[in-house]
Motif scaffolding. Structure first.
Motif, PDB file in Angstrom:
ATOM      1  N   ALA A 121     -38.157 -40.481  -3.272  1.00 53.99           N
ATOM      2  CA  ALA A 121     -37.978 -41.167  -1.994  1.00 53.99           C
ATOM      3  C   ALA A 121     -39.264 -41.165  -1.171  1.00 53.99           C
ATOM      4  O   ALA A 121     -39.533 -42.108  -0.427  1.00 53.99           O
ATOM      5  CB  ALA A 121     -36.842 -40.516  -1.214  1.00 53.99           C
ATOM      6  N   ARG A 122     -40.057 -40.112  -1.305  1.00 53.17           N
ATOM      7  CA  ARG A 122     -41.324 -40.015  -0.571  1.00 53.17           C
ATOM      8  C   ARG A 122     -42.476 -40.680  -1.311  1.00 53.17           C
ATOM      9  O   ARG A 122     -43.577 -40.766  -0.783  1.00 53.17           O
ATOM     10  CB  ARG A 122     -41.668 -38.549  -0.312  1.00 53.17           C
ATOM     11  CG  ARG A 122     -40.718 -37.874   0.657  1.00 53.17           C
ATOM     12  CD  ARG A 122     -41.235 -36.516   1.079  1.00 53.17           C
ATOM     13  NE  ARG A 122     -41.517 -35.634  -0.035  1.00 53.17           N
ATOM     14  CZ  ARG A 122     -40.851 -34.524  -0.341  1.00 53.17           C
ATOM     15  NH1 ARG A 122     -39.842 -34.159   0.413  1.00 53.17           N
ATOM     16  NH2 ARG A 122     -41.188 -33.791  -1.367  1.00 53.17           N
ATOM     17  N   GLY A 123     -42.248 -41.108  -2.552  1.00 55.09           N
ATOM     18  CA  GLY A 123     -43.301 -41.755  -3.330  1.00 55.09           C
ATOM     19  C   GLY A 123     -44.303 -40.777  -3.912  1.00 55.09           C
ATOM     20  O   GLY A 123     -45.455 -41.133  -4.155  1.00 55.09           O
ATOM     21  N   GLU A 124     -43.889 -39.556  -4.193  1.00 49.35           N
ATOM     22  CA  GLU A 124     -44.798 -38.516  -4.665  1.00 49.35           C
ATOM     23  C   GLU A 124     -44.768 -38.292  -6.172  1.00 49.35           C
ATOM     24  O   GLU A 124     -45.491 -37.427  -6.670  1.00 49.35           O
ATOM     25  CB  GLU A 124     -44.486 -37.190  -3.957  1.00 49.35           C
ATOM     26  CG  GLU A 124     -44.700 -37.229  -2.483  1.00 49.35           C
ATOM     27  CD  GLU A 124     -44.252 -35.956  -1.794  1.00 49.35           C
ATOM     28  OE1 GLU A 124     -44.495 -35.847  -0.589  1.00 49.35           O
ATOM     29  OE2 GLU A 124     -43.669 -35.062  -2.447  1.00 49.35           O
ATOM     30  N   LEU A 125     -43.953 -39.038  -6.890  1.00 48.28           N
ATOM     31  CA  LEU A 125     -43.947 -38.868  -8.348  1.00 48.28           C
ATOM     32  C   LEU A 125     -45.233 -39.421  -8.933  1.00 48.28           C
ATOM     33  O   LEU A 125     -45.795 -40.397  -8.425  1.00 48.28           O
ATOM     34  CB  LEU A 125     -42.746 -39.573  -8.957  1.00 48.28           C
ATOM     35  CG  LEU A 125     -41.364 -39.035  -8.593  1.00 48.28           C
ATOM     36  CD1 LEU A 125     -40.277 -39.863  -9.240  1.00 48.28           C
ATOM     37  CD2 LEU A 125     -41.229 -37.578  -8.987  1.00 48.28           C
ATOM     38  N   PRO A 126     -45.731 -38.820 -10.012  1.00 52.96           N
ATOM     39  CA  PRO A 126     -46.963 -39.320 -10.616  1.00 52.96           C
ATOM     40  C   PRO A 126     -46.927 -40.804 -10.987  1.00 52.96           C
ATOM     41  O   PRO A 126     -47.913 -41.511 -10.859  1.00 52.96           O
ATOM     42  CB  PRO A 126     -47.139 -38.448 -11.855  1.00 52.96           C
ATOM     43  CG  PRO A 126     -46.429 -37.193 -11.527  1.00 52.96           C
ATOM     44  CD  PRO A 126     -45.276 -37.592 -10.657  1.00 52.96           C
TER      45      PRO A 126
END
Length: 130
Positions: A121-126
């Motif tokens: 949801a925060r866009g922090e996945l690689p």
């Protein structure tokens, strides 16, 4: 803070989570069914036919539930089976011990799922990085 929209991940991490749940259910079914054999072999008269039937049905339902993990209600069904395993611990302490161990494993897997969902949801996945 950035106002740009969050990119979706390249691959759906929840699809992998469903695979983990399916594998965990198969593993749990194997452990439950094999433990039933061991308990009935080494404890004389500890398991009555009702207890054996309940645990057998739970094990078979776990195998069925592993194939249903792609459904929206598949995870809920798997968690209901975990509650059933804990309740069936009234028949023998070893069944209760298995239920508690697998409850910890399921708790850990659900905690990891929540963490991945938050990061996504925060866009922090690689796979979401530029």
């Amino acid at each position: 803070m950035s106002t740009e929209p969050v990119r979706p991940p390249a691959t759906d991490p929840m699809k992998g989570f469903r695979g983990v749940c399916a594998g965990l259910l198969v593993l749990e079914a194997i452990v439950v069914l094999l433990a039933l054999l061991v308990v009935s072999r080494f404890t004389q008269g500890a398991l009555n036919p009702v207890a054996i039937t309940v645990v057998l049905v739970l094990g078979l339902l776990m195998i069925v539930a592993s194939g249903l993990q792609r459904r929206p209600w598949g995870l809920g069904f798997a968690l209901v089976l975990q509650v059933g395993l804990l309740i069936s611990g009234i028949f023998h302490v070893s069944v209760l011990a298995m239920g508690l161990i697998f409850a910890l494993v399921w708790g850990t897997v659900l905690w990891m799922r929540r963490d991945v969902a938050r990061r996504m949801a925060r866009g922090e996945l690689p796979s979401q990085q530029q």
